[in-house]
Design a protein around this motif. Structure first.
Motif, PDB file in Angstrom:
ATOM      1  N   ILE A 291      -1.396   0.723  -4.155  1.00 55.87           N
ATOM      2  CA  ILE A 291      -0.172   0.942  -3.385  1.00 55.87           C
ATOM      3  C   ILE A 291      -0.272   2.173  -2.501  1.00 55.87           C
ATOM      4  N   THR A 292      -1.139   3.124  -2.849  1.00 54.12           N
ATOM      5  CA  THR A 292      -1.227   4.340  -2.049  1.00 54.12           C
ATOM      6  C   THR A 292      -1.758   4.035  -0.643  1.00 54.12           C
ATOM      7  N   ALA A 295       0.850   1.865   1.258  1.00 52.21           N
ATOM      8  CA  ALA A 295       1.969   2.676   1.752  1.00 52.21           C
ATOM      9  C   ALA A 295       1.576   3.457   3.004  1.00 52.21           C
ATOM     10  N   LEU A 305       9.741   1.633   0.008  1.00 56.05           N
ATOM     11  CA  LEU A 305       8.936   0.585  -0.616  1.00 56.05           C
ATOM     12  C   LEU A 305       9.326   0.454  -2.082  1.00 56.05           C
ATOM     13  N   THR A 307       8.105  -1.384  -5.361  1.00 53.80           N
ATOM     14  CA  THR A 307       6.832  -1.986  -5.747  1.00 53.80           C
ATOM     15  C   THR A 307       6.852  -2.469  -7.195  1.00 53.80           C
ATOM     16  N   ASP A 320       4.093   8.065   5.560  1.00 56.96           N
ATOM     17  CA  ASP A 320       3.817   6.868   6.344  1.00 56.96           C
ATOM     18  C   ASP A 320       2.758   7.198   7.409  1.00 56.96           C
ATOM     19  N   VAL A 328       8.400   5.574  -2.439  1.00 60.09           N
ATOM     20  CA  VAL A 328       7.719   4.440  -3.066  1.00 60.09           C
ATOM     21  C   VAL A 328       8.108   4.447  -4.541  1.00 60.09           C
ATOM     22  N   SER A 330       8.766   2.307  -8.504  1.00 60.01           N
ATOM     23  CA  SER A 330       8.503   1.215  -9.449  1.00 60.01           C
ATOM     24  C   SER A 330       9.216   1.536 -10.743  1.00 60.01           C
TER      25      SER A 330
END
Length: 601
Positions: A291-292, A295, A305, A307, A320, A328, A330
């Motif tokens: 994901i890094t 992103a 985001l 995730t 970004d 980001v 989760s």
């Protein structure tokens, strides 16, 4: 008559000029307030409004509170120690979300995929209809697809979205037809090979009182590597970054400037504590994984985001492409956490004020009241499932950890591999000498404490199903010794090098992993032995595995090269048969030592 209006307009322009810069400045200063007026009634509206984004991911049909380590959240304490807190269950998640929404005029709830699939028996037995019903009741607004939404193929996924009774099993409740999801499933990067178009909506726009937020949903591009071939037949999975950027541009052209990406791919924070600061020492420094890079590549048109996939808990700030901070998040898995994010929406630009975005994960604790409608839903479906779910299968003397194990080789992984070997070793069943089990297919632990009225140490069909919910058919194939060694090397090399997938192995197979080395060299080849004898690269061995591994899944292409395949019973049938044959109330099955793989660090 016509010159008069012209003269008036000219006079106004002259007047404005003569009034001086101060007057013009006052008029300019007043424009934002004027823009903030509601055109319908003239009432003043603020220039910005806070939108609450509630999110979670990887529910996997866990309606009942998950048991054992699968049902706990790690919390970092002020003194640096950690505490395990019981969490999760749809009854508590519903209460948490409903309480969180109170006092928020603008609130939207989104999910990061894997709402269904690999589900416990209560949901899985009914092809996850109970979970969709529950998600409708808790007012989920939108979710992306995850890889597990494809466990039963695109046709079944479409049924979950659109409704209708199961094509072979029909309707489960007399007089009731499954109506499908009230919320949209998004699948921007999953297209039909025939049409080239997304199989479901690529995005949706949430609207309220002039506020518009676009949601784009994608699953990981590597979904075909972790789902059975039948589940992804006729589908293509595309790059996450390219897809999100494409649809963000499309939304932008439509005037939708506030965009959230729902991405079923995730990362690994440096700590398992849900309240770990992954922005320490700098933004995003405490998280790694796919994901890094995703992103960093997604257009700055996207404001946040949500995730999933890795079942981790994090709220991070990853810059970004323009270097601007971007959130980001989760929320672990199984409904144990939810994320509460405040998005400050600017009515003048229709965009999110990034500097004002705030977010945190919250525990779905079990000390709060249960949501009565969720309790009724669980009771109703449990009544239908009870004749199958409560049947005893075997006995254990203590917890046998699988998903909750802290070592690459798990005690439950050994039990499952042994069960597969036992069921396929007879000559007429395949003649297997070795069995491999993929770690991701072990979905829970076997817990000693009773989950119902069955008694401590009793393993019910429902509990066994929760551990192995895919009911994959077993394959027994010919592999050379060289191919067996290659399979072990593929655990820690190729697509699995960054995040190793350690196969669970049956009794008799032993070897050493040297994690101080890199890639395939981590497998000490001369240490690979079967019943004490070195594996002969030129010899042919009969190897058992589920059909997912047999198709080369999880980054093991060599396992897809097996010859003389024999298809046997399901993995769940062999697991239950093994429990019945190897445990009694007087002599329950004990946790194995999990010492077949020696790991050097």
């Amino acid at each position: 008559m016509s010159p008069r209006p012209h003269k008036k307009r000219k006079a106004r322009r002259i007047l404005a000029t003569a009034a001086g810069l101060a007057t013009v400045g006052a008029l300019v200063a007043a424009l934002p307030a004027m823009a903030g007026q509601d055109k319908g009634n003239g009432h003043q509206q603020p220039n910005t409004v806070d939108v609450q984004l509630l999110s979670f991911n990887d529910l996997h049909g866990n309606l009942e509170a998950p048991a054992g380590s699968a049902g706990t959240v790690t919390e970092k304490q002020a003194d640096g120690t950690t505490k395990a807190i019981p969490a999760g269950g749809i009854e508590y998640l519903a209460t948490s979300l409903r309480n969180a929404r109170k006092g928020n005029a603008y609130s939207v709830t989104a999910a990061g995929g894997d709402m269904v699939g690999a589900s416990p028996l209560l949901s899985g037995l009914f092809h996850d209809e109970p979970t969709i019903e529950a998600l409708n009741k808790i007012d989920l607004d939108v979710t992306t697809v995850g890889n597990h939404e494809f466990d039963e193929g695109a046709v079944e996924l479409a049924r979950l979205q659109n409704g209708g009774c199961h094509p072979t099993e029909g309707c489960y409740e007399k007089g009731k037809k499954f109506k499908g999801a009230d919320f949209p499933y998004l699948a921007a990067n999953v297209t039909s090979e025939k049409t080239g178009k997304p199989i479901l909506k690529p995005y949706t726009v949430w609207k309220k009182n002039g506020v518009k937020i676009g949601f784009i949903g994608v699953t990981l591009e590597g979904t075909p590597n972790i789902v059975t071939a039948a589940g992804v037949k006729g589908l293509k999975f595309h790059d996450e970054i390219e897809t999100v950027n494409k649809y963000a541009q499309e939304l932008d052209r439509q005037g939708v400037k506030s965009i959230v990406a729902l991405i079923h791919e995730g990362g690994a924070p440096a700590s398992t504590a849900y309240n770990y600061n992954c922005d320490s020492p700098g933004a995003g420094d405490g998280i790694s994984g796919p994901i890094t890079e995703i992103a960093k590549g997604i257009t700055s048109k996207v404001d946040a985001l949500v995730t999933g996939h890795t079942h981790a808990a994090y709220v991070c700030t990853i810059p970004d492409p323009s270097g601007k901070p971007r959130l980001v998040t989760s929320a672990s898995s199984f409904g144990k956490l939810y994320t509460d994010t405040t998005l400050t929406y600017d009515r003048r630009t229709n965009d999110i004020v990034r500097t004002s975005v705030e977010s945190a994960n919250h525990i779905v604790n079990r000390e709060q009241p249960k949501a009565p409608d969720m309790t009724s839903l669980i009771e109703r479906w449990n009544k239908l499932a009870a004749p199958i779910a409560n049947a005893p299968q075997g006995f254990i003397s203590a917890d046998i950890n699988g998903r909750g194990a802290t070592t690459p080789e798990s005690p439950l992984g050994d039990v499952i591999a042994d069960a597969q070997l036992a069921g396929t070793a007879p000559a007429d069943k395949g003649g297997a000498q070795i069995a491999f089990m993929n770690p991701g297919g072990i979905r829970s632990d076997l817990v000693y404490k009773a989950s119902g009225s069955e008694g401590d140490g009793v393993v019910t069909y429902g509990e066994a199903f929760t551990v192995q919910p895919f009911t994959n058919m077993m394959n027994v194939v010919d592999l050379t010794g060289a191919q067996v060694i290659t399979a072990l090397q593929q655990q820690v090399s190729g697509s699995n090098e960054a995040s190793p997938k350690i196969l669970q192995v049956s009794k008799g197979l032993t070897y050493t992993l040297d994690m101080t080395k890199t890639g395939a060299a981590r497998v000490v080849t001369d240490s690979v032995k079967l019943d004490g004898a070195a594996i002969d690269p030129a010899k042919t061995y009969r190897v058992a595995m589920n059909e997912f591994l047999g198709g080369g899944g999880d980054g093991f292409p060599v396992l897809g090269q097996g010859k003389n395949k024999l298809v046997g019973p399901s993995d769940l049938d062999l697991f239950n048969a093994y429990l019945a044959a190897n445990s009694t109330a007087q002599a329950p099955l004990a946790p194995p030592a999990a010492d077949r793989i020696t790991i050097l660090k």
